[in-house]
Design a protein around this motif. Structure first.
Motif, PDB file in Angstrom:
ATOM      1  N   HIS A   1       1.029  -0.962   0.098  1.00 58.31           N
ATOM      2  CA  HIS A   1      -0.175   0.055   0.188  1.00 58.31           C
ATOM      3  C   HIS A   1       0.817   0.969   0.137  1.00 58.31           C
ATOM      4  O   HIS A   1       2.194   1.245   0.409  1.00 58.31           O
ATOM      5  N   VAL A   2       0.120   2.439  -0.571  1.00 59.71           N
ATOM      6  CA  VAL A   2       0.725   3.625  -0.405  1.00 59.71           C
ATOM      7  C   VAL A   2      -0.103   4.780   0.158  1.00 59.71           C
ATOM      8  O   VAL A   2      -1.382   4.365   0.260  1.00 59.71           O
ATOM      9  N   ALA A   3       0.479   5.716   0.718  1.00 62.35           N
ATOM     10  CA  ALA A   3      -0.284   6.753   0.995  1.00 62.35           C
ATOM     11  C   ALA A   3       0.003   8.205   0.454  1.00 62.35           C
ATOM     12  O   ALA A   3       1.283   8.332   0.515  1.00 62.35           O
ATOM     13  N   ILE A   4      -0.855   8.927   0.156  1.00 57.38           N
ATOM     14  CA  ILE A   4      -0.696  10.132  -0.949  1.00 57.38           C
ATOM     15  C   ILE A   4      -1.293  11.414  -0.241  1.00 57.38           C
ATOM     16  O   ILE A   4      -2.500  11.156   0.174  1.00 57.38           O
ATOM     17  N   ASN A   5      -0.670  12.364   0.108  1.00 52.36           N
ATOM     18  CA  ASN A   5      -1.217  13.817   0.126  1.00 52.36           C
ATOM     19  C   ASN A   5      -0.768  14.660  -0.955  1.00 52.36           C
ATOM     20  O   ASN A   5       0.331  15.175  -1.170  1.00 52.36           O
ATOM     21  N   ASP A   6      -2.004  14.797  -1.725  1.00 55.11           N
ATOM     22  CA  ASP A   6      -1.572  15.678  -3.127  1.00 55.11           C
ATOM     23  C   ASP A   6      -2.226  17.051  -2.871  1.00 55.11           C
ATOM     24  O   ASP A   6      -2.701  17.495  -3.702  1.00 55.11           O
ATOM     25  N   THR A   7      -1.979  17.714  -1.868  1.00 54.54           N
ATOM     26  CA  THR A   7      -2.239  19.241  -1.352  1.00 54.54           C
ATOM     27  C   THR A   7      -0.944  19.725  -0.960  1.00 54.54           C
ATOM     28  O   THR A   7      -0.135  19.191  -0.582  1.00 54.54           O
ATOM     29  N   ASP A   8      -1.433  21.127  -0.902  1.00 52.56           N
ATOM     30  CA  ASP A   8      -0.409  21.986  -0.023  1.00 52.56           C
ATOM     31  C   ASP A   8      -0.474  22.245   1.240  1.00 52.56           C
ATOM     32  O   ASP A   8       0.301  23.055   1.983  1.00 52.56           O
ATOM     33  N   GLN A   9      -1.340  21.449   1.848  1.00 55.46           N
ATOM     34  CA  GLN A   9      -1.440  21.353   3.435  1.00 55.46           C
ATOM     35  C   GLN A   9      -1.209  20.055   3.988  1.00 55.46           C
ATOM     36  O   GLN A   9      -0.821  19.075   3.207  1.00 55.46           O
ATOM     37  N   ILE A  10      -1.315  20.060   5.414  1.00 51.87           N
ATOM     38  CA  ILE A  10      -0.716  18.844   6.129  1.00 51.87           C
ATOM     39  C   ILE A  10      -1.958  17.807   6.027  1.00 51.87           C
ATOM     40  O   ILE A  10      -3.126  18.443   6.129  1.00 51.87           O
ATOM     41  N   ARG A  11      -1.750  16.496   5.988  1.00 47.38           N
ATOM     42  CA  ARG A  11      -2.906  15.614   6.153  1.00 47.38           C
ATOM     43  C   ARG A  11      -2.619  14.742   7.230  1.00 47.38           C
ATOM     44  O   ARG A  11      -1.751  14.366   7.685  1.00 47.38           O
ATOM     45  N   ALA A  12      -3.657  14.899   8.275  1.00 47.48           N
ATOM     46  CA  ALA A  12      -3.479  14.217   9.542  1.00 47.48           C
ATOM     47  C   ALA A  12      -4.469  13.200   9.949  1.00 47.48           C
ATOM     48  O   ALA A  12      -5.707  13.529   9.851  1.00 47.48           O
ATOM     49  N   ILE A  13      -4.057  12.039  10.528  1.00 49.65           N
ATOM     50  CA  ILE A  13      -5.066  10.977  10.846  1.00 49.65           C
ATOM     51  C   ILE A  13      -4.589  10.514  12.100  1.00 49.65           C
ATOM     52  O   ILE A  13      -3.556  10.583  12.639  1.00 49.65           O
ATOM     53  N   LEU A  14      -5.722   9.920  13.093  1.00 48.51           N
ATOM     54  CA  LEU A  14      -5.553   9.193  14.212  1.00 48.51           C
ATOM     55  C   LEU A  14      -5.298   7.724  13.695  1.00 48.51           C
ATOM     56  O   LEU A  14      -6.152   7.061  13.100  1.00 48.51           O
ATOM     57  N   PHE A  15      -4.115   7.078  13.949  1.00 46.53           N
ATOM     58  CA  PHE A  15      -3.621   5.979  13.249  1.00 46.53           C
ATOM     59  C   PHE A  15      -3.700   4.919  14.512  1.00 46.53           C
ATOM     60  O   PHE A  15      -2.969   4.905  15.647  1.00 46.53           O
ATOM     61  N   LEU A  16      -4.499   3.770  14.301  1.00 43.95           N
ATOM     62  CA  LEU A  16      -4.705   2.805  15.413  1.00 43.95           C
ATOM     63  C   LEU A  16      -4.089   1.266  14.785  1.00 43.95           C
ATOM     64  O   LEU A  16      -4.268   0.984  13.751  1.00 43.95           O
ATOM     65  N   ASP A  17      -3.313   0.647  15.851  1.00 42.20           N
ATOM     66  CA  ASP A  17      -3.208  -0.895  15.511  1.00 42.20           C
ATOM     67  C   ASP A  17      -4.019  -1.496  16.327  1.00 42.20           C
ATOM     68  O   ASP A  17      -4.171  -1.371  17.872  1.00 42.20           O
ATOM     69  N   ILE A  18      -4.905  -2.391  15.405  1.00 43.56           N
ATOM     70  CA  ILE A  18      -5.834  -3.201  16.390  1.00 43.56           C
ATOM     71  C   ILE A  18      -5.697  -4.541  16.140  1.00 43.56           C
ATOM     72  O   ILE A  18      -5.353  -5.204  15.135  1.00 43.56           O
ATOM     73  N   MET A  19      -5.685  -5.548  17.088  1.00 44.12           N
ATOM     74  CA  MET A  19      -5.426  -7.029  17.153  1.00 44.12           C
ATOM     75  C   MET A  19      -6.338  -7.743  16.399  1.00 44.12           C
ATOM     76  O   MET A  19      -7.895  -7.401  16.429  1.00 44.12           O
ATOM     77  N   ARG A  20      -5.847  -8.369  15.280  1.00 42.64           N
ATOM     78  CA  ARG A  20      -6.651  -8.946  14.358  1.00 42.64           C
ATOM     79  C   ARG A  20      -7.705  -9.957  15.199  1.00 42.64           C
ATOM     80  O   ARG A  20      -7.305 -10.881  15.858  1.00 42.64           O
ATOM     81  N   PRO A  21      -9.072  -9.855  14.853  1.00 44.52           N
ATOM     82  CA  PRO A  21      -9.893 -10.771  15.610  1.00 44.52           C
ATOM     83  C   PRO A  21      -9.598 -12.280  15.011  1.00 44.52           C
ATOM     84  O   PRO A  21      -9.827 -12.433  13.828  1.00 44.52           O
ATOM     85  N   LEU A  22      -9.544 -13.255  15.941  1.00 45.29           N
ATOM     86  CA  LEU A  22      -9.212 -14.698  15.688  1.00 45.29           C
ATOM     87  C   LEU A  22      -9.782 -15.302  16.788  1.00 45.29           C
ATOM     88  O   LEU A  22     -10.013 -15.295  17.965  1.00 45.29           O
ATOM     89  N   PRO A  23     -10.100 -16.624  16.157  1.00 39.25           N
ATOM     90  CA  PRO A  23     -10.673 -17.764  17.138  1.00 39.25           C
ATOM     91  C   PRO A  23      -9.432 -18.207  17.983  1.00 39.25           C
ATOM     92  O   PRO A  23      -8.347 -18.304  17.655  1.00 39.25           O
ATOM     93  N   GLN A  24      -9.465 -18.992  19.299  1.00 40.88           N
ATOM     94  CA  GLN A  24      -8.556 -19.648  19.950  1.00 40.88           C
ATOM     95  C   GLN A  24      -8.301 -20.827  18.948  1.00 40.88           C
ATOM     96  O   GLN A  24      -8.942 -21.519  18.383  1.00 40.88           O
ATOM     97  N   PRO A  25      -6.840 -21.301  18.909  1.00 40.83           N
ATOM     98  CA  PRO A  25      -5.692 -20.912  19.818  1.00 40.83           C
ATOM     99  C   PRO A  25      -5.143 -19.820  19.142  1.00 40.83           C
ATOM    100  O   PRO A  25      -4.217 -19.168  19.655  1.00 40.83           O
ATOM    101  N   TRP A  26      -5.701 -19.171  18.188  1.00 42.37           N
ATOM    102  CA  TRP A  26      -4.739 -18.454  17.176  1.00 42.37           C
ATOM    103  C   TRP A  26      -4.793 -17.219  18.122  1.00 42.37           C
ATOM    104  O   TRP A  26      -3.783 -16.349  18.113  1.00 42.37           O
ATOM    105  N   LYS A  27      -5.855 -16.577  18.728  1.00 46.65           N
ATOM    106  CA  LYS A  27      -5.884 -15.389  19.575  1.00 46.65           C
ATOM    107  C   LYS A  27      -5.037 -15.476  20.818  1.00 46.65           C
ATOM    108  O   LYS A  27      -4.318 -14.236  20.926  1.00 46.65           O
ATOM    109  N   PHE A  28      -4.727 -16.389  21.298  1.00 44.16           N
ATOM    110  CA  PHE A  28      -3.760 -16.597  22.368  1.00 44.16           C
ATOM    111  C   PHE A  28      -2.362 -16.466  21.815  1.00 44.16           C
ATOM    112  O   PHE A  28      -1.556 -15.839  22.446  1.00 44.16           O
TER     113      PHE A  28
END
Length: 238
Positions: A177-204
């Motif tokens: 993937h790529v991220a692009i800001n094609d403007t003359d201003q800043i682009r700001a996001i709140l960026f989160l990492d979230i644990m992938r939802p998995l069944p056991q035992p993969w979740k553990f």
């Protein structure tokens, strides 16, 4: 300061079963409302945007990401991709969190959110194509400051998404993937990492890897670099 363990055999071993057993199924993008945090962020967006815009007044003091996490130099090697961390890989930065109490009041209710930070792309900045390092997490973005009309774009696995202020997007960043800001201003996001939802035992297994990942150089080296950055950022604080 991401969960980068892509150079280890364990990522190669677990990527396929994590994708196969994901409770959201396969895909490049997912319904963000699977996670209640998405709706809460959107419902509280006015307060969150106000807090984060206040922090963005010090945008030039934010750390270029590769100065904290040197493994990111291949993605960006200038100062136009900057971060302000609240938490990373389950490690909290309490002093930083104090800048955004309403934002953190939402995020701290959701233990599956293991990283949270402001990610800022400077004017006319594009991140080089890259893949996320760990299939045990998904990415969620909340648009905070999105200039232009469809000028700020995430392209994940060849599929484009245009960030919108006050809206969340959830995606699997193990696709290129790529991220692009094609403007003359800043682009700001709140960026989160979230644990992938998995069944056991993969979740553990996934949560266990998160715990031991703090022993990896990719985690503790950025942690100490961040501590050094904090001394400069807070040098005038009493």
């Amino acid at each position: 300061m991401e969960l980068q363990i892509s150079t280890l055999w364990i990522e190669r071993l677990l990527k396929k079963p994590f994708h196969k057993h994901c409770l959201l199924g396969g895909g490049k993008y997912f319904d963000p409302y699977y996670f209640p945090v998405a709706k809460e962020l959107e419902d509280n967006f006015t307060d969150i945007q106000t807090e984060l815009k206040g922090l963005l007044q010090r945008y030039n003091d934010f750390a270029p990401f590769q100065s904290i996490s040197p493994d990111q130099t291949y993605i960006s090697n200038d100062d136009r991709w900057r971060m302000f961390f609240f938490k990373a890989a389950g490690v909290n930065f309490g002093r930083n969190k104090d800048f955004a109490p309403k934002t953190m009041a939402v995020l701290d209710k959701h233990p599956e959110v293991i990283s949270a930070y402001i990610s800022v792309l400077g004017p006319y900045k594009m991140l080089n194509p890259h893949e996320g390092p760990w299939s045990g997490i998904l990415r969620m973005h909340l648009g905070v400051v999105i200039p232009g009309d469809k000028k700020c774009t995430l392209i994940n696995g060849g599929e484009a998404y245009h960030w919108q202020e006050g809206k969340t997007v959830l995606f699997d960043d193990t696709y290129e993937h790529v991220a692009i800001n094609d403007t003359d201003q800043i682009r700001a996001i709140l960026f989160l990492d979230i644990m992938r939802p998995l069944p056991q035992p993969w979740k553990f297994i996934n949560w266990a890897i998160l715990k031991i990942s703090r022993l990896f150089p990719y985690i503790w080296i950025p942690y100490f670099r961040h501590k050094k950055w904090e001394k400069q950022f807070y040098k005038d604080a009493k």
